[in-house]
Enzyme design. Structure first.
Site, PDB file in Angstrom:
ATOM      1  N   MET A   1       0.874  -1.231   0.305  1.00 33.09           N
ATOM      2  CA  MET A   1       0.146   0.362   0.157  1.00 33.09           C
ATOM      3  C   MET A   1       1.183   1.069  -0.149  1.00 33.09           C
ATOM      4  SD  MET A   1      -3.784  -0.815   2.529  1.00 33.09           S
ATOM      5  CE  MET A   1      -3.035  -0.862   3.916  1.00 33.09           C
TER       6      MET A   1
ATOM      7  N   HIS B   1       8.687   1.154   3.095  1.00 34.37           N
ATOM      8  CA  HIS B   1      10.376   0.863   4.188  1.00 34.37           C
ATOM      9  C   HIS B   1      11.285  -0.129   4.091  1.00 34.37           C
ATOM     10  CE1 HIS B   1       7.353  -2.051   6.052  1.00 34.37           C
ATOM     11  NE2 HIS B   1       6.508  -0.942   7.072  1.00 34.37           N
TER      12      HIS B   1
ATOM     13  N   HIS C   1       9.416  -3.443   3.652  1.00 33.61           N
ATOM     14  CA  HIS C   1       8.832  -3.949   1.967  1.00 33.61           C
ATOM     15  C   HIS C   1       9.769  -3.959   0.862  1.00 33.61           C
ATOM     16  CE1 HIS C   1       5.541  -0.855   3.423  1.00 33.61           C
ATOM     17  NE2 HIS C   1       4.733  -1.989   2.636  1.00 33.61           N
TER      18      HIS C   1
ATOM     19  N   ARG D   1       2.541   2.876   9.525  1.00 32.55           N
ATOM     20  CA  ARG D   1       1.610   3.951  10.500  1.00 32.55           C
ATOM     21  C   ARG D   1       2.314   4.373  11.299  1.00 32.55           C
ATOM     22  NH1 ARG D   1      -2.254  -0.334   8.733  1.00 32.55           N
ATOM     23  NH2 ARG D   1      -3.503   0.317   8.322  1.00 32.55           N
TER      24      ARG D   1
HETATM   25  P1  AMP Z   1       1.433  -3.003   3.285  1.00 29.50           P
HETATM   26  O1  AMP Z   1       1.839  -2.120   2.531  1.00 29.50           O
HETATM   27  O2  AMP Z   1       1.449  -2.909   4.891  1.00 29.50           O
HETATM   28  O3  AMP Z   1      -0.067  -3.673   2.747  1.00 29.50           O
HETATM   29  O4  AMP Z   1       2.201  -4.125   3.194  1.00 29.50           O
HETATM   30  C1  AMP Z   1       3.114  -4.479   2.031  1.00 29.50           C
HETATM   31  C2  AMP Z   1       3.220  -5.830   2.450  1.00 29.50           C
HETATM   32  O5  AMP Z   1       4.247  -5.858   3.545  1.00 29.50           O
HETATM   33  C3  AMP Z   1       2.632  -7.012   2.794  1.00 29.50           C
HETATM   34  O6  AMP Z   1       3.001  -8.436   2.781  1.00 29.50           O
HETATM   35  C4  AMP Z   1       3.797  -6.692   5.211  1.00 29.50           C
HETATM   36  O7  AMP Z   1       3.464  -8.131   5.262  1.00 29.50           O
HETATM   37  C5  AMP Z   1       4.940  -6.485   3.909  1.00 29.50           C
HETATM   38  N1  AMP Z   1       5.423  -5.721   5.536  1.00 29.50           N
HETATM   39  C6  AMP Z   1       4.923  -4.789   6.111  1.00 29.50           C
HETATM   40  N2  AMP Z   1       5.975  -4.324   6.973  1.00 29.50           N
HETATM   41  C7  AMP Z   1       6.566  -5.169   7.202  1.00 29.50           C
HETATM   42  C8  AMP Z   1       8.438  -5.437   7.777  1.00 29.50           C
HETATM   43  N3  AMP Z   1       8.208  -5.245   8.951  1.00 29.50           N
HETATM   44  N4  AMP Z   1       9.031  -6.709   7.683  1.00 29.50           N
HETATM   45  C9  AMP Z   1       8.355  -7.495   6.528  1.00 29.50           C
HETATM   46  N5  AMP Z   1       7.427  -7.551   5.658  1.00 29.50           N
HETATM   47  C10 AMP Z   1       6.398  -6.693   5.882  1.00 29.50           C
END
Ligand code: AMP
Length: 279
Positions: A30, A34, A37, A189
């Site tokens: 999304m 960081h 990702h 977040r």
């Molecule tokens: P999001 O952008 O929050 O939807 O996350 C995209 C992908 O990155 C999802 O598969 C999350 O589980 C993964 N993700 C988010 N934060 C982390 C983190 N700190 N370490 C590893 N993977 C992450």
């Protein structure tokens, strides 16, 4: 890195690559990227083939309208990070591309028990939205491998179930959680935390470490300790749970099998989640 905004364009580009025998790895995000990702992108790259990331803030998975409204957006910086990480393709669609006929009549999947506990219980409709968008993105990208983070443990289980339900040949690869120096799980977040909130945010990680370390003792006592610590630091804990790591059946006590400890807590209006395996 090639950037596509239109479904038709990315589909034809990827189908040419597949016709040439390329293996496609996909990392849906999304945005507000960081190191967590980027770790997924690096893992995908190490496995070889073509790496495709997407940035799409999916409206249908936000049960809390305020959370959606305040979700951080940093597309320019995201593009720089992905380019630097060696990502080959970025899909950056508008809502109308992902949901050309709206979301009302789109089929949703039923994840049963998984939708009723933890994140499912606290964020009604969240996993319906996650299932909807991931199913749509998988249909567009048709990846061989799907990279997701353990940070969203329950989400990984929901998507595994989606792949099973749809008889998908996509293989899921789960990467461990990337953390800040104080243990705080990296999350988009986190950018919304003020200085004081950021100072205490690592306490969730400390609680998880203590739950893992106290395996074999009375979990009710450990849970109460964590609840008290979190409250003392200004958190509003939503859940502190132990579950079977494979089925996510909630456990009242430590068992001999593989378990996962999961915490969700709010700091002000910012909701943080994290988990840790107990093996
Ligand atoms: P999001 O952008 O929050 O939807 O996350 C995209 C992908 O990155 C999802 O598969 C999350 O589980 C993964 N993700 C988010 N934060 C982390 C983190 N700190 N370490 C590893 N993977 C992450």
């Amino acid at each position: 890195m090639v950037i596509f905004k239109k479904v038709i364009d990315i589909q034809s580009f990827i189908s040419d690559l597949k016709a040439r025998g390329e293996v496609i790895s996909f990392i849906p995000t999304m945005g507000a990227l960081h190191k967590g990702h980027i770790f997924l992108v690096e893992n995908a790259r190490k496995a070889g083939g073509i790496t495709v990331a997407s940035i799409f803030v999916n409206p249908t998975q936000f049960n809390d309208k305020e959370d959606f409204k305040h979700y951080p957006i940093s597309v320019e910086a995201d593009i720089d990070m992905l380019t630097e990480a060696g990502c080959d393709i970025l899909f950056l669609p508008d809502v109308s591309e992902v949901y050309p006929n709206g979301t009302e009549n789109m089929p949703t999947h039923n994840f049963g028990y998984l939708e009723t506990i933890l994140e499912g219980a606290h964020r009604p409709g969240h996993f319906k939205g996650v299932g909807q968008v991931v199913a749509r993105l998988l249909d567009i990208v048709k990846p061989d491998r799907l990279y997701m983070g353990q940070k969203d443990y329950q989400q990984c289980m929901v998507i595994k179930d989606l792949l099973r339900q749809t008889n998908s040949t996509t293989q899921m690869v789960v990467s461990p959680t990337v953390r800040e120096d104080d243990g705080l799980a990296m999350s988009s977040r986190n950018r919304r935390l003020n200085e004081l909130q950021r100072e205490v945010a690592g306490v969730i990680y400390q609680c998880l470490v203590s739950i893992v370390a106290k395996k074999g003792s009375d979990f009710a006592v450990v849970k109460k300790e964590c609840e008290d610590i979190l409250k003392a630091k200004g958190f509003d804990p939503e859940y502190i749970e132990l579950a079977d790591a494979d089925t996510l059946q909630l456990n009242n006590s430590y068992t001999n099998g593989r378990q996962v400890a999961l915490i969700a807590a709010k700091l002000g209006s910012i909701r943080l989640i994290d988990n840790m395996l107990i093996e």
